[in-house]
Design an enzyme around this catalytic site. Structure first.
Site, PDB file in Angstrom:
ATOM      1  N   GLU A  26       0.855  -1.179   0.000  1.00 51.20           N
ATOM      2  CA  GLU A  26       0.000   0.000   0.000  1.00 51.20           C
ATOM      3  C   GLU A  26       0.891   1.228   0.000  1.00 51.20           C
ATOM      4  OE1 GLU A  26      -3.853   2.147   1.978  1.00 51.20           O
ATOM      5  OE2 GLU A  26      -3.176   0.272   2.842  1.00 51.20           O
ATOM      6  N   CYS A 220      -6.947   1.212   2.002  1.00 51.15           N
ATOM      7  CA  CYS A 220      -7.785   2.411   2.120  1.00 51.15           C
ATOM      8  C   CYS A 220      -7.603   3.386   0.964  1.00 51.15           C
ATOM      9  CB  CYS A 220      -7.502   3.109   3.446  1.00 51.15           C
ATOM     10  SG  CYS A 220      -7.982   2.135   4.888  1.00 51.15           S
ATOM     11  N   GLU A 352     -11.856  -2.912   2.914  1.00 45.51           N
ATOM     12  CA  GLU A 352     -12.383  -3.274   4.228  1.00 45.51           C
ATOM     13  C   GLU A 352     -13.834  -2.822   4.338  1.00 45.51           C
ATOM     14  OE1 GLU A 352      -8.557  -3.505   7.246  1.00 45.51           O
ATOM     15  OE2 GLU A 352      -9.688  -1.631   7.141  1.00 45.51           O
TER      16      GLU A 352
END
Length: 629
Positions: A26, A220, A352
């Site tokens: 990420e 995210c 998520e």
């Protein structure tokens, strides 16, 4: 009393996927820009909301000049801002770029400078120089006979000294005006020597793990705090200098760790991710936005009557990765230099996400993929926690939908990982497979800036991984997270690999991942531990078909030496060796000052017939390889 670990080599169990142990990348902690993507100039296009971010004016006392950011007749329509330097003489005048917490250069190595410029008045020259942190001139070149229309100029800089925090100076020499744009500095020593490529030592650290898969481009950041900030994969396959700038979610996520200069240039885009997977032998696992922004932020939802364009993005990604060159997106891949397919076999839908709104959107994706790409395995989220109400709601829903793989996450203190080593022993063998896609033991607590990659955390993860391995018929894949962190620009700790501008540190957690992955095996062997001994011991065993070796992984977090006998049923040991990861205390960790405080050590072990005696060091993980008759 001696502990016995009995291994039934004559009763092989579940096959172990080649993808079992993988990596999750990420763009957090300056993992891409300022990290894996080897560009050394920050804000090279003057595109940040504050266009002079990363740049400072250099104006000696005798210099007379002005610098301003302009957008009239720019070089690039995608990045319309450029810098105008006007000098009235007296001394050189210009700007310096600070890089990403400094520009790391090594003595004698070559660095490719590229910039676009034009001279709109006078006949000045342009000086480009590298100055070290202490002000030492490391290298300087002079560009003369400057063009009146935009033109690309290139040069090679060879610094005379190593410096982790140098700066790049661009100075007008003489009277006149020069426009500057797209200033870039790359080491020639990139991974595989690719111009404009990836940082070689960081990729090598990934390759050394021999990962089975690479999940990208993140978690995210895929969602974005709002949907207009989600990861735009199609924009990242444009020509590099035409890729738009996007603020990184981690720029503003944590009040205690703000990073106002954290943006995504997408120099590391989806093509580069696929190429990286190919280079290190990892199956690609892209994660795509499902029409939901991060539910920890706005939780913004794309209306259901607009969800088709999100689905189409996902379908087009399969065509980009696998499609023939005659197709629209396969043709784009070929035009970038890779006519052969990337052999994409799986994709994550959302990161998520949770709740009924996720199930509603996921159902549309599943229907579209089952119709067009039924062989692509789809991975769905079970939320951010491993046992909360969101998790309990999602699991039966995902199972009923026939999702191929569910993605479970957990960040917790070491006791959780020790206590959950048997988590998957009683999972439904007929349900979806599991990707344990994000996990890491937290020495203090999740989100704490005091978390450390210490030995206790590494051993806790290793104990948990023995349970993942023993249950390979349920757990298809697993990955530690996050992967990288810049020593001076991180938002989240702990992390697998720490870097500064010149070097990196492999943590004890890194070595745990490497020891499992490089000793993966092909089939699980049933293993039983006796109750003897004072401390907790965790173990798993596999067979490697190619060599015929039985490989046993044993985790002993206790403070005393334990003597253990490995009893082999159905095989005879002829030779054995161990790799041991241990330390003087549970708090020990690797650092830039002591990068080898905890590293694996090799040793031979006496093997006799169907038993092998092993000394388990305190606070240790041991990999025992047994060559069998």
């Amino acid at each position: 009393m001696t502990r016995t670990i009995t291994i039934h080599a004559d009763k092989p169990g579940a096959a172990i996927s080649h993808e079992m142990w993988g990596l999750f990348f990420e763009d957090i902690n300056f993992g891409a820009d300022g990290g894996l993507y080897a560009e050394l100039v920050k804000n090279r296009c003057f595109s940040f909301p504050k266009p002079m971010t990363g740049w400072e004016k250099i104006s000696p006392s005798k210099a007379r000049g002005e610098c301003s950011v302009m957008n009239h007749e720019p070089f690039s329509a995608v990045h319309p801002h450029f810098l105008r330097l006007t000098s009235q003489g007296g001394d050189v005048f210009g700007v310096a770029n600070e890089g990403f917490r400094g520009i790391g250069v090594k003595a004698g190595e070559a660095y490719d400078l590229t910039l676009r410029l034009r001279c709109t008045s006078g006949t000045p020259a342009l000086r480009v120089a590298l100055y070290g942190e202490n002000g030492l001139l490391l290298e300087q070149i002079k560009l003369e006979k400057l063009p009146s229309a935009w033109e690309e100029r290139k040069a090679v800089l060879r610094p005379t000294a190593t410096d982790a925090k140098s700066k790049l100076y661009i100075l007008v020499d003489g009277v006149g005006t020069i426009d500057i744009d797209l200033v870039s500095l790359f080491p020639q020593n990139t991974w595989k020597g690719r111009p404009g490529g990836l940082r070689a030592d960081m990729v090598q650290a990934l390759a050394d793990i021999k990962p089975g898969f690479l999940r990208f481009p993140g978690g995210c950041i895929v969602e974005g705090s709002e949907l207009d900030k989600r990861y735009p994969w199609k924009a990242t396959i444009a020509p590099v200098l035409e890729r738009p700038l996007l603020i990184n979610r981690w720029n503003y996520e944590f009040l205690h760790r703000p990073a106002p200069d954290y943006y995504q240039s997408f120099g590391l885009g989806f093509y580069e991710y696929f190429l990286l997977c190919e280079d290190i032998g990892a199956a690609p696992l892209p994660i795509i936005n499902c029409g939901m922004a991060c539910q920890f932020n706005s939780g913004e939802l794309a209306p259901m009557n607009e969800i088709d364009r999100y689905v189409q993005d996902a379908l087009d990604l399969v065509e980009f990765a696998n499609g023939p060159v005659e197709t629209e997106w396969g043709g784009k891949r070929a035009a970038m230099g890779h006519p052969a397919p990337f052999n994409l076999t799986m994709m994550g839908i959302g990161n998520e996400q949770w709740g009924p709104q996720y199930i509603e959107r996921l159902t549309v994706f599943l229907k579209a993929f089952r119709a067009k790409y039924p062989k692509i395995r789809l991975i769905a989220s079970t939320g951010p926690e491993p046992a909360d109400e969101r998790f309990k709601y999602l699991w039966p829903k995902l199972s009923a939908l026939g999702v191929d793989i569910v993605d479970e996450h957990c960040y917790a203190r070491p006791p959780w990982f020790f206590e959950n080593a048997h988590r998957f022993d009683n999972y439904d063998r007929k349900g979806p497979k599991v990707l344990f896609g994000e996990y890491a033991a937290q020495s203090e607590k999740p989100v704490s800036p005091n978390n450390v990659n210490d030995l206790e955390c590494a051993l806790a993860e290793a104990a948990f991984m023995t349970g993942l391995e023993r249950n390979a018929d349920v757990v298809a894949m697993a990955a530690y997270a996050p992967l990288f962190a810049h020593r001076e620009a991180w938002q989240w700790s702990p992390d697998l690999i720490w870097v500064d501008n010149l070097s990196l540190v492999r943590t004890p957690n890194y070595y745990v991942q490497q020891l499992f992955s490089t000793n993966r095996g092909d089939v699980v062997l049933p293993t039983k531990l006796s109750d003897a001994g004072d401390g907790r011991v965790f173990a798993s065993a596999v067979r490697e078909t190619k060599s015929g070796d039985v490989i046993v992984k044993i985790v002993h977090p206790g403070e005393t030496v334990e003597f253990t006998t490995i009893a082999l049923n159905g095989a005879s040991a002829v030779l054995a060796s161990t790799i041991v990861l241990s330390g003087e205390n549970l708090a020990v960790h690797n650092s830039f000052e002591e990068p080898n405080a905890v590293v694996p050590r090799h040793a031979a072990v006496t093997a006799s017939g169907n038993s092998v005696d092993v000394r388990l060091e305190p606070r240790s993980m041991t990999v025992l390889r047994i060559k069998t008759a």
